[in-house]
Design a protein around this motif. Structure first.
Motif, short mmCIF file in Angstrom:
data_model
loop_
_atom_site.label_atom_id
_atom_site.label_comp_id
_atom_site.label_asym_id
_atom_site.label_seq_id
_atom_site.Cartn_x
_atom_site.Cartn_y
_atom_site.Cartn_z
N PRO A 562 0.83 -1.22 0.00
CA PRO A 562 0.00 0.00 0.00
C PRO A 562 0.86 1.26 0.00
O PRO A 562 1.89 1.33 0.68
N VAL A 563 0.45 2.25 -0.77
CA VAL A 563 1.13 3.54 -0.80
C VAL A 563 0.11 4.66 -0.78
O VAL A 563 -1.09 4.45 -1.03
N MET A 564 0.60 5.86 -0.50
CA MET A 564 -0.21 7.07 -0.63
C MET A 564 0.39 7.90 -1.75
O MET A 564 1.60 8.12 -1.79
N PHE A 565 -0.44 8.35 -2.68
CA PHE A 565 0.01 9.26 -3.73
C PHE A 565 -0.57 10.63 -3.43
O PHE A 565 -1.78 10.80 -3.33
N LYS A 566 0.33 11.62 -3.29
CA LYS A 566 -0.08 12.94 -2.80
C LYS A 566 0.34 14.03 -3.77
O LYS A 566 1.46 14.01 -4.29
N ILE A 567 -0.57 14.96 -4.02
CA ILE A 567 -0.28 16.13 -4.86
C ILE A 567 -0.56 17.39 -4.04
O ILE A 567 -1.55 17.46 -3.31
N GLY A 568 0.31 18.38 -4.17
CA GLY A 568 0.09 19.65 -3.48
C GLY A 568 1.04 19.88 -2.32
O GLY A 568 0.98 20.93 -1.68
N ASP A 569 1.92 18.93 -2.04
CA ASP A 569 2.88 19.06 -0.94
C ASP A 569 4.29 18.81 -1.46
O ASP A 569 4.51 17.91 -2.26
N ASP A 570 5.24 19.61 -0.95
CA ASP A 570 6.65 19.36 -1.21
C ASP A 570 7.12 18.29 -0.22
O ASP A 570 7.25 18.55 0.97
N LEU A 571 7.32 17.09 -0.71
CA LEU A 571 7.65 15.96 0.16
C LEU A 571 9.14 15.83 0.42
O LEU A 571 9.56 14.87 1.08
N ARG A 572 9.96 16.75 -0.04
CA ARG A 572 11.40 16.58 0.11
C ARG A 572 11.85 16.67 1.57
O ARG A 572 12.80 16.02 1.98
N VAL A 602 9.66 7.47 1.49
CA VAL A 602 9.04 8.67 0.88
C VAL A 602 9.82 9.00 -0.38
O VAL A 602 11.05 9.05 -0.36
N LEU A 603 9.11 9.22 -1.50
CA LEU A 603 9.77 9.56 -2.76
C LEU A 603 9.03 10.68 -3.49
O LEU A 603 7.95 10.45 -4.05
N PRO A 604 9.57 11.91 -3.49
CA PRO A 604 9.01 12.92 -4.38
C PRO A 604 9.24 12.50 -5.83
O PRO A 604 10.32 12.01 -6.17
N THR A 605 8.22 12.67 -6.67
CA THR A 605 8.34 12.27 -8.08
C THR A 605 8.23 13.46 -9.02
O THR A 605 8.22 13.29 -10.24
N GLY A 606 8.11 14.64 -8.48
CA GLY A 606 7.99 15.83 -9.30
C GLY A 606 7.67 17.02 -8.41
O GLY A 606 7.76 16.95 -7.17
N LEU A 607 7.31 18.11 -9.03
CA LEU A 607 7.02 19.34 -8.30
C LEU A 607 5.76 19.15 -7.46
O LEU A 607 4.66 18.96 -8.00
N ASP A 608 5.90 19.16 -6.12
CA ASP A 608 4.77 19.04 -5.18
C ASP A 608 3.95 17.78 -5.42
O ASP A 608 2.71 17.83 -5.42
N GLN A 609 4.60 16.67 -5.60
CA GLN A 609 3.89 15.41 -5.74
C GLN A 609 4.84 14.28 -5.35
O GLN A 609 6.06 14.45 -5.37
N GLY A 610 4.25 13.13 -4.98
CA GLY A 610 5.13 12.02 -4.65
C GLY A 610 4.39 10.86 -4.01
O GLY A 610 3.17 10.89 -3.79
N LEU A 611 5.16 9.81 -3.69
CA LEU A 611 4.64 8.57 -3.11
C LEU A 611 5.13 8.44 -1.68
O LEU A 611 6.27 8.78 -1.36
N ILE A 612 4.25 7.93 -0.82
CA ILE A 612 4.59 7.65 0.58
C ILE A 612 4.15 6.23 0.89
O ILE A 612 3.00 5.86 0.63
N GLN A 613 5.07 5.45 1.43
CA GLN A 613 4.72 4.08 1.82
C GLN A 613 3.70 4.11 2.95
O GLN A 613 3.83 4.87 3.90
N PHE A 614 2.67 3.29 2.83
CA PHE A 614 1.61 3.24 3.84
C PHE A 614 1.87 2.04 4.76
O PHE A 614 2.03 0.92 4.29
N VAL A 615 1.95 2.29 6.06
CA VAL A 615 2.21 1.22 7.03
C VAL A 615 0.89 0.58 7.43
O VAL A 615 0.03 1.25 8.02
N PRO A 616 0.67 -0.68 7.09
CA PRO A 616 -0.62 -1.32 7.40
C PRO A 616 -0.78 -1.57 8.90
O PRO A 616 0.19 -1.56 9.66
N SER A 617 -2.05 -1.79 9.30
CA SER A 617 -2.39 -2.11 10.71
C SER A 617 -1.88 -1.04 11.66
O SER A 617 -1.39 -1.35 12.75
#
Length: 821
Positions: A562-572, A602-617
């Motif tokens: 599971p991951v979270m894909f987020k737009i609108g935040d600088d994840l660096r 956590v991996l930014p993939t572009g300007l204000d967007q990126g992937l975050i690993q989701f920790v289950p349970s």
């Protein structure tokens, strides 16, 4: 322009080509009433001072520059301002003269006026302020001027309206200290400063009420360094020659006369000229002094004497690998002879550690041979260690002086490209770090990252599977673009959350979008995981304002990711914090201390967007406390029951051990990194007892809440251990001390990693980039011996547990969250 004298730096007024400006802030105090007999005789005075309808008189201020008992310019005055309860202007006045033209005895003559009639004003009071101190240093910052009632400021050298109080009050002394604080002459400690400023406000209010005097507050521009008075020097032609009746006179210019610190430079040459390139042995006293120098943190600036001492015993120091960075800081690189000797000496040195190699790749070391030596040492690191430092190494490429028009000519760039080609996992991270660099950087840096991407992708074609690996990057980019598209569609949609979730699942299920079923593809966030699609039924939309997507990928081996894909935040910033936590976890494990940390990716993939690993349970502590009778113990007992363990409150021993260790680890780490905005919604816990932090929007001591505790350790967390008197709590403290001690031993590595990120334009580092590393260093308390450091941390824990104000803030936060829902 600045003048530098080793450890002292200043400006000269002759080089400051700016106009003089003064900010009129406010007037505090009481205006003395005119004698009643004088008021009754003059109808204008009667109107001005006896009219009770006006709550506060309307005043204005004039300012005039004086020198040698004469005005130099016409006065300037404040514009009309309507007052309510206080005289506050906050207006800048520009004096039509530049700093470089100011005389040494310049004085500002202030007069406060009140309208007397239609074409006349009467002085309320005046004051004379000297622009230069006794040491010929230009005054800056905020000043409190004593105002003499009923007269104009005279501006004379022997002024009778001098702004300085002959009998300084407590507030005058505090204002002097505040100016030192604003200049950075007094060290800043946020928790103590907040208490101090609160007390200063109380003293200020008492002074306003009790003082019989009238004071005016002004603000003068601040400069990065002190400004010393200096008369403007007029240039002389480089050479003059003419013939007289008897002699030909020729002026010869000494080329050294224009060099800075001429005396110091000649002293250095004399001292080092006697230091022959032989192995001189230091005596016991000098050995101790050398060891003291070698223990300095990376941020320490060496004195001239320390540099000369290191140079003198440079051959002896080659036995100590920790001496390389300090030695290279003592070299005068502008001297070709010294530079050559230093480079030749590097080959004799013992192999240095990775942390020192990282320091040599910073912007303070520009010599190509030194940087090549650092890369040579990095080559000995394995791929897993290199992965830990890769984020900083990509930043270090900025200091490689890669030519703009030519191809990439950098030992570091060539090294990283080659290692990225040899290891696909490392290459995946390297590629995405460069992509983000292209998007976030500007100008030459962006072009530089683009060139290195081109070099990397071109070099891939020379390896057997290079075409397939290039195709993987293309497919990863298409996946990110698709997720970005659907994320934007959901964010812009005005439908309900349920409709948005349905929209997401339908989009994923549609075969045309290529998300439900894809050919095996390494995930950008973790290239060790190959996925074959997204499971629509296990994907959803979070309720926060940015509406991030929760996506569950199906893996080749049948597991889920599971991951979270987020737009609108600088994840660096989150990426940097998680990288440091991952590194700290590895450092602790090398010392056989496993604190059960949860360093998600956590991996930014572009300007204000990126992937975050989701920790289950995992659940937030706010949810746990709300749903389990305000008890973390109840939560742990439900998922980890063990009736045979009364010592752990019928909770499985392993779960309680995990809880205590992870709690200790994150308390220490969050303190060292200055993580702020800690509340029970961004502290999470898994069903197996792992506590971990999320959302690192505030670091390096920044916090949106007033008076934050040194670390987040609420009473519910302590109660879950059995209270402050329990053996489990004592174990928790012991783990804290061990963690703090181990990480202090590795503080140079962490400080060097932060040093390489200073120019990355990450939010909380960019606020004060020159102080970012110092903020982290201060928390390590590197100057304290081990015993005092443990005592210091013991006090921190007690302060955090007993802090009442954060508990009130937490309650307010909980109510805010409740009403938001």
């Amino acid at each position: 322009m600045t003048t530098q004298d080793k450890d002292f730096t200043h400006f000269l007024t002759s080089e400051v080509d700016l106009k003089l400006t003064i900010k009129i802030l406010s007037i505090i105090g009481n205006i003395k009433d005119r004698p009643i007999t004088e008021i009754l005789k003059d109808p204008y005075l009667k109107y001005s001072f006896l009219n009770k309808n006006d709550e506060i008189p309307e005043l204005y201020v004039t300012c005039q520059l004086y020198s040698d008992n004469k005005p130099l310019l016409l006065p300037v005055q404040t514009s009309y301002t309507s007052f309510n309860l206080h005289w506050i202007w906050n207006q800048w006045l520009e004096i039509p003269i530049k700093y470089k033209n100011l005389p040494l005895n310049s004085q500002l003559n202030f007069t406060i006026w009140k309208a007397y009639s239609s074409n006349k004003s009467i002085p309320v009071g005046g004051s004379t302020f000297r622009l230069f101190s006794k040491n010929n240093v230009l005054k800056t910052g905020k000043h409190r001027l004593l105002v003499y009632p009923g007269i104009e400021g005279d501006g004379m050298d022997n002024s009778k309206t001098l702004s300085k109080n002959n009998n300084p009050t407590k507030m005058d002394k505090l204002n002097k200290l505040l100016r030192k604080y604003d200049r950075g002459d007094i060290p800043k400690k946020e928790w103590l400063d907040n208490i101090t400023f609160k007390k200063i406000d109380e003293i200020f209010l008492e002074d306003c009420i009790d003082t019989p005097n009238l004071y005016m507050y002004i603000d003068l521009p601040q400069f990065d360094f002190p400004v010393l008075y200096n008369e403007k020097k007029y240039s002389i032609p480089s050479s003059i020659s003419f013939v007289s009746k008897t002699h030909q006179i020729v002026k010869i210019v000494d080329p050294e006369s224009f060099r800075e610190n001429l005396v110091e430079e000649k002293h250095r040459k004399l001292v080092r000229g006697h230091c022959l390139n032989i192995d001189i042995k230091p005596n016991a006293k000098i050995r101790d002094e050398l060891q003291k120098i070698l223990k300095y943190p990376p941020t320490h600036i060496l004195s001239s004497e320390e540099k000369n001492l290191l140079w003198k015993f440079r051959n002896y120091l080659t036995r100590d690998k920790k001496a390389v960075t300090k030695f290279l800081k003592c070299v005068m690189w502008s001297d070709p002879n010294e530079a050559k000797q230093a480079v030749d000496l590097l080959v004799k040195w013992n192999d240095i550690d990775v942390e020192d190699a990282l320091e040599l790749l910073g912007k303070d070391f520009q010599n190509t041979n030194v940087r090549r030596y650092a890369v040579l040492q990095l080559k000995k690191a394995n791929d897993s260690d290199l992965q830990l430092y890769l984020l900083q190494l990509v930043q270090a490429l900025k200091f490689e002086n890669i030519e703009r028009e030519q191809g990439v000519e950098s030992t570091l760039a060539d090294f990283l490209v080659q290692r990225a080609i040899n290891n696909p996992i490392l290459g995946n991270s390297f590629y995405w770090y460069l992509v983000v660099g292209v998007e976030y950087e500007q100008g030459d840096y962006s072009k530089m990252y683009g060139k290195i991407i081109y070099q990397f992708l071109t070099s891939l074609l020379e390896v057997p599977d290079g075409i397939q690996r290039r195709d993987i990057f293309r497919r990863q980019g298409e996946l990110i673009d698709t997720l970005k598209y659907i994320s934007n569609e959901i964010r812009l949609s005005k439908e309900s959350k349920a409709k948005k979730m349905e929209m997401l699942k339908e989009y994923i299920s549609d075969p045309k979008n290529g998300l439900a079923d894809i050919s095996p593809l390494p995930l950008p966030i973790d290239a060790t995981i190959e996925v074959t699609g997204i499971i629509p039924e296990k994907s959803s939309v979070f309720s926060s304002s940015l509406m991030p997507l929760r996506l569950t990928f199906r893996c080749v081996d049948g597991t889920e990711y599971p991951v979270m894909f987020k737009i609108g935040d600088d994840l660096r910033q989150d990426q940097l914090v998680m990288q440091i936590i991952t590194l700290m976890d590895q450092l602790l494990k090398k010392e056989n201390l496993d604190l059960k940390l949860t360093p998600y990716k956590v991996l930014p993939t572009g300007l204000d967007q990126g992937l975050i690993q989701f920790v289950p349970s995992s659940y937030s502590l706010a949810t746990i406390i709300s749903n389990y009778n305000n008890s973390i113990q109840t939560f742990l007992r439900k998922f980890n029951p063990d009736d045979t363990s009364p010592g752990t409150y019928n909770i499985r021993v392993g779960a309680m051990d995990t809880y205590i260790k992870s709690c200790a680890g994150y308390c220490v780490i969050s303190y060292l990194l200055g993580v702020g905005d800690r509340h029970l919604d961004n502290l999470l816990m898994t069903t197996s007892g792992n506590i971990f932090h999320v959302d690192f929007g505030y670091i390096l001591g920044r916090d949106p809440k007033p008076f934050p505790p040194p670390m987040k350790l609420c009473k519910e967390m302590v109660e879950a251990m059995g209270g402050a008197a329990s053996t489990h709590y004592q174990c928790f403290r012991s783990f804290c001390f061990s963690t703090f001690s181990i990480l202090r031993k590795n503080s140079n590595l962490i400080l060097n990693l932060f040093g390489l990120m200073v120019d990355a334009n990450i939010k909380d580092i960019a606020i004060e980039p020159d102080k970012a590393v110092m903020k982290v260093q201060e928390r390590f308390q590197v100057n304290l011996p081990e015993e005092q450091a443990n005592q210091f941390f013991k006090t921190l824990i007690e302060e955090s547990v007993n802090a009442l104000f954060p508990q009130m803030i937490e309650k307010i936060h909980q109510w805010a969250q409740y009403w938001r829902k």
